[in-house]
Write an enzyme that holds these catalytic residues in place. Structure first.
Site, short mmCIF file in Angstrom:
data_model
loop_
_atom_site.label_atom_id
_atom_site.label_comp_id
_atom_site.label_asym_id
_atom_site.label_seq_id
_atom_site.Cartn_x
_atom_site.Cartn_y
_atom_site.Cartn_z
N SER A 1 36.17 39.73 48.50
CA SER A 1 36.62 41.05 49.31
C SER A 1 37.83 41.16 48.34
O SER A 1 38.57 40.08 47.91
CB SER A 1 37.15 40.75 50.54
OG SER A 1 38.11 41.43 51.18
N TYR B 1 41.66 35.40 56.85
CA TYR B 1 39.90 36.05 56.43
C TYR B 1 40.39 35.96 55.36
O TYR B 1 39.34 35.79 54.71
CB TYR B 1 40.30 37.40 57.00
CG TYR B 1 39.09 38.24 56.17
CD1 TYR B 1 37.08 37.34 56.74
CD2 TYR B 1 38.93 39.59 55.60
CE1 TYR B 1 36.62 38.47 55.94
CE2 TYR B 1 38.32 39.36 55.09
CZ TYR B 1 36.42 39.30 55.21
OH TYR B 1 35.99 39.73 54.19
N LYS C 1 38.84 33.16 52.06
CA LYS C 1 37.49 34.03 50.97
C LYS C 1 38.26 33.25 49.75
O LYS C 1 37.35 33.02 48.67
CB LYS C 1 37.70 36.04 50.89
CG LYS C 1 36.55 36.28 51.96
CD LYS C 1 35.66 36.28 52.04
CE LYS C 1 34.58 36.26 53.19
NZ LYS C 1 33.05 36.34 52.87
P1 NAD Z 1 28.29 41.50 58.85
O1 NAD Z 1 29.10 40.99 60.28
O2 NAD Z 1 27.40 42.85 59.35
O3 NAD Z 1 28.00 40.59 58.60
C1 NAD Z 1 27.68 39.18 58.48
C2 NAD Z 1 26.44 38.25 58.39
O4 NAD Z 1 25.97 36.66 58.74
C3 NAD Z 1 26.25 38.63 59.96
O5 NAD Z 1 25.33 39.31 60.11
C4 NAD Z 1 26.26 37.68 60.83
O6 NAD Z 1 25.72 37.22 61.91
C5 NAD Z 1 26.49 36.20 60.25
N1 NAD Z 1 26.65 35.48 60.00
C6 NAD Z 1 28.29 34.99 60.40
N2 NAD Z 1 28.50 33.77 60.41
C7 NAD Z 1 27.02 32.75 59.96
C8 NAD Z 1 26.87 31.78 60.24
N3 NAD Z 1 27.83 30.41 60.35
N4 NAD Z 1 25.68 31.07 60.20
C9 NAD Z 1 24.90 32.28 59.46
N5 NAD Z 1 24.81 33.40 60.05
C10 NAD Z 1 25.93 34.45 59.65
O7 NAD Z 1 29.14 41.94 57.65
P2 NAD Z 1 29.44 42.75 56.53
O8 NAD Z 1 30.39 43.85 56.60
O9 NAD Z 1 27.45 42.40 56.09
O10 NAD Z 1 29.96 41.26 55.24
C11 NAD Z 1 28.99 40.58 54.97
C12 NAD Z 1 30.09 39.67 53.38
O11 NAD Z 1 30.87 40.29 52.82
C13 NAD Z 1 30.59 38.64 55.29
O12 NAD Z 1 31.16 37.52 54.31
C14 NAD Z 1 31.71 39.65 54.76
O13 NAD Z 1 33.63 39.01 54.56
C15 NAD Z 1 32.00 40.45 53.42
N6 NAD Z 1 33.18 41.16 53.08
C16 NAD Z 1 32.61 42.56 54.22
C17 NAD Z 1 33.37 43.26 53.69
C18 NAD Z 1 33.24 45.12 54.11
O14 NAD Z 1 34.43 45.65 54.38
N7 NAD Z 1 32.27 45.06 55.33
C19 NAD Z 1 34.04 43.59 52.24
C20 NAD Z 1 34.48 42.88 52.03
C21 NAD Z 1 34.09 41.42 52.05
C1 WQD Z 2 41.01 51.65 55.67
C2 WQD Z 2 42.50 52.80 55.71
C3 WQD Z 2 44.00 51.89 57.12
C4 WQD Z 2 41.53 52.26 60.51
C5 WQD Z 2 39.40 46.03 55.38
C6 WQD Z 2 39.49 44.71 55.24
C7 WQD Z 2 39.06 44.15 54.09
C8 WQD Z 2 37.75 44.63 54.13
C9 WQD Z 2 37.66 46.14 54.18
C10 WQD Z 2 36.64 42.76 54.14
C11 WQD Z 2 43.81 52.31 56.13
C12 WQD Z 2 43.46 53.29 58.25
C13 WQD Z 2 42.11 52.49 59.69
C14 WQD Z 2 42.18 53.15 61.59
C15 WQD Z 2 43.27 54.65 60.13
N1 WQD Z 2 36.88 44.02 54.77
N2 WQD Z 2 43.26 53.44 59.48
N3 WQD Z 2 42.84 54.42 61.43
O1 WQD Z 2 41.67 47.50 56.33
O2 WQD Z 2 41.29 49.03 53.56
O3 WQD Z 2 40.00 46.86 54.26
O4 WQD Z 2 37.62 46.27 55.60
O5 WQD Z 2 36.50 42.01 53.52
O6 WQD Z 2 39.07 42.42 53.60
O7 WQD Z 2 41.50 44.50 55.28
O8 WQD Z 2 39.71 49.02 56.09
O9 WQD Z 2 38.68 50.75 57.06
O10 WQD Z 2 40.14 49.22 58.32
O11 WQD Z 2 41.08 50.91 57.01
O12 WQD Z 2 44.61 54.95 60.02
O13 WQD Z 2 41.52 53.14 63.30
O14 WQD Z 2 42.25 52.90 57.09
O15 WQD Z 2 45.25 52.08 57.63
O16 WQD Z 2 44.91 52.72 55.45
P1 WQD Z 2 41.10 48.40 55.02
P2 WQD Z 2 39.85 49.61 57.38
#
Ligand code: NAD
Ligand code: WQD
Length: 351
Positions: free
Chosen positions: A137, A161, A165
């Site tokens: 991330s 979190y 990562k």
């Molecule tokens: P998500 O929660 O929709 O998907 C993650 C999946 O992993 C879920 O289906 C959950 O049930 C499963 N899971 C969690 N722990 C588990 C375990 N111990 N064993 C088996 N399954 C497990 O999230 P997402 O948005 O699809 O994200 C996928 C990956 O990408 C995550 O690792 C997340 O940290 C990373 N990521 C997400 C974002 C984002 O903004 N969505 C951004 C950066 C990184």
């Molecule tokens: C985006 C913008 C907020 C909600 C997060 C995680 C990051 C990654 C992606 C997993 C910011 C603003 C948000 C609201 C708002 N996930 N906001 N009102 O914070 O960039 O990233 O998700 O890895 O690790 O930190 O994403 O969508 O929460 O926020 O004004 O109710 O929207 O302040 O500027 P962020 P976000």
């Protein structure tokens, strides 16, 4: 046809990536504990292909289970080997992803995300499966004054979190250093994935209330929430609201397929890659585009800044583009259209 394991494949990004991988001739074994997803996403993937007269019974196998359960994972790898289609690579999405929750229960995050990953890598090693694409991330980066962050920027996450990562990235780097003739590793550092599959069959459906901006905008548009609370109006940005690098989830999905192809066709190596569009959009700009594209009003009010937020987070995505033969194709219009289409067709998600 290569068989790959997709951990967390029922979740938001994993399910969209499954579609792309099947379209590109991979056979998938998906494992998910469904702690933050529904197994119905897998059914929807089957439905999507059935609509095109493609039967996925041999191409997509789902197993409910937790990656921390070593016996479970051993069984998955052993069965695939017995069936003469050994797992050749892993796309590792499984993990908990809420920054807010990680402050409330850091131990759970370390246990699930780090111990879970370690267990997975141990089992991979024992089955001589040494290729992994890991979901990292942008949150691993520390605060920077650069306009956009590249992969050499300082790693210094400001929340538990993000620390999990960074720890898994470190673990993978250590594994690579010790077995550099074997392991092929890509840490994909995602920026802000939004949108949904254009069919409206697959989308984001967290089990808890969402914390991220885009699903909240969708819920305001759908009437579930009264308004959006914008965290801060005095950031040093174009209009005072936070700027992020939003990327369509299908473009993000495609980056996984490209990373996988790249790893499988090249020497063992260790890669960190930013996956974003390289373009910044403020909260107010996103609301404006969403309202214009979908012809709806998003009511909002300004609130205090959210602790830990940064003004601007934008990817320098040059390395991924140059190396992977990948390029994001969809724009904010597509992201808003597809995301809202999913929400409209599935106001209660998969329920
Ligand atoms: P998500 O929660 O929709 O998907 C993650 C999946 O992993 C879920 O289906 C959950 O049930 C499963 N899971 C969690 N722990 C588990 C375990 N111990 N064993 C088996 N399954 C497990 O999230 P997402 O948005 O699809 O994200 C996928 C990956 O990408 C995550 O690792 C997340 O940290 C990373 N990521 C997400 C974002 C984002 O903004 N969505 C951004 C950066 C990184
Ligand atoms: C985006 C913008 C907020 C909600 C997060 C995680 C990051 C990654 C992606 C997993 C910011 C603003 C948000 C609201 C708002 N996930 N906001 N009102 O914070 O960039 O990233 O998700 O890895 O690790 O930190 O994403 O969508 O929460 O926020 O004004 O109710 O929207 O302040 O500027 P962020 P976000």
């Amino acid at each position: 046809m290569k068989t790959v394991l997709v951990t967390g494949g029922a979740g938001f990004i994993g399910s969209h990536t499954c579609i792309n991988l099947i379209e590109n001739n991979y056979r998938l074994i998906v494992v998910d504990s469904n702690i933050n997803s529904s197994p119905k996403s897998i059914e929807r993937i089957r439905q999507l292909f059935k609509n095109k007269s493609i039967d996925l019974s041999d191409l997509l196998n789902f197993f409910h289970g937790d990656i921390r359960d070593k016996n479970f994972l051993n069984q998955i790898f052993a069965n695939a080997k017995k069936d003469k289609s050994p797992i050749e690579a892993v796309l590792h999405f499984a993990g908990l992803k809420s920054v807010e929750d990680s402050f409330k229960d850091p131990m759970l995050y370390w246990e699930n995300n780090v111990v879970g990953s370690l267990t997975l890598f141990e089992v991979m090693q024992s089955f001589n499966c040494n290729t992994v694409v890991f979901s990292s991330s942008a949150t691993v980066y520390g605060i920077t004054s650069q306009k956009s962050v590249d992969e050499s920027s300082v790693i210094n996450p400001n929340n538990p979190y993000g620390q999990t990562k960074a720890a898994v990235e470190n673990l993978l780097e250590g594994i690579f250093k010790s077995y550099s003739d074997k392991w092929r590793i890509a840490n994909l550092r995602y920026f802000n994935p939004i949108g949904a599959h254009e069919s409206g069959l697959i989308g984001e459906d967290p089990n808890d209330k969402p914390n991220n901006l885009f699903p909240i905008i969708c819920r305001v548009a759908g009437g579930t929430y009264k308004n959006l609370k914008i965290f801060g109006r005095d950031w040093p940005t174009i209009d005072g609201t936070g700027v992020r690098d939003y990327i369509h989830v299908m473009d993000l999905a495609d980056s996984h397929r490209c990373a996988l192809d790249f790893l499988l066709n090249n020497q063992p190596q260790f890669l960190n890659l930013n996956i974003g569009t390289g373009k910044g959009t403020s909260v107010l700009e996103l609301i404006q585009i969403f309202s214009d594209v979908n012809e709806c009003d998003i009511s909002y009010e300004f609130c205090e800044r959210r602790p830990g937020d940064l003004p601007v987070v934008i990817a320098n995505n040059r390395k991924a583009i140059e190396l992977l033969n990948w390029c994001p194709k969809k724009n904010l219009y597509d992201m808003c259209l597809d995301g809202w289409n999913w929400q409209k067709l599935n106001p209660n998600g998969y329920k």
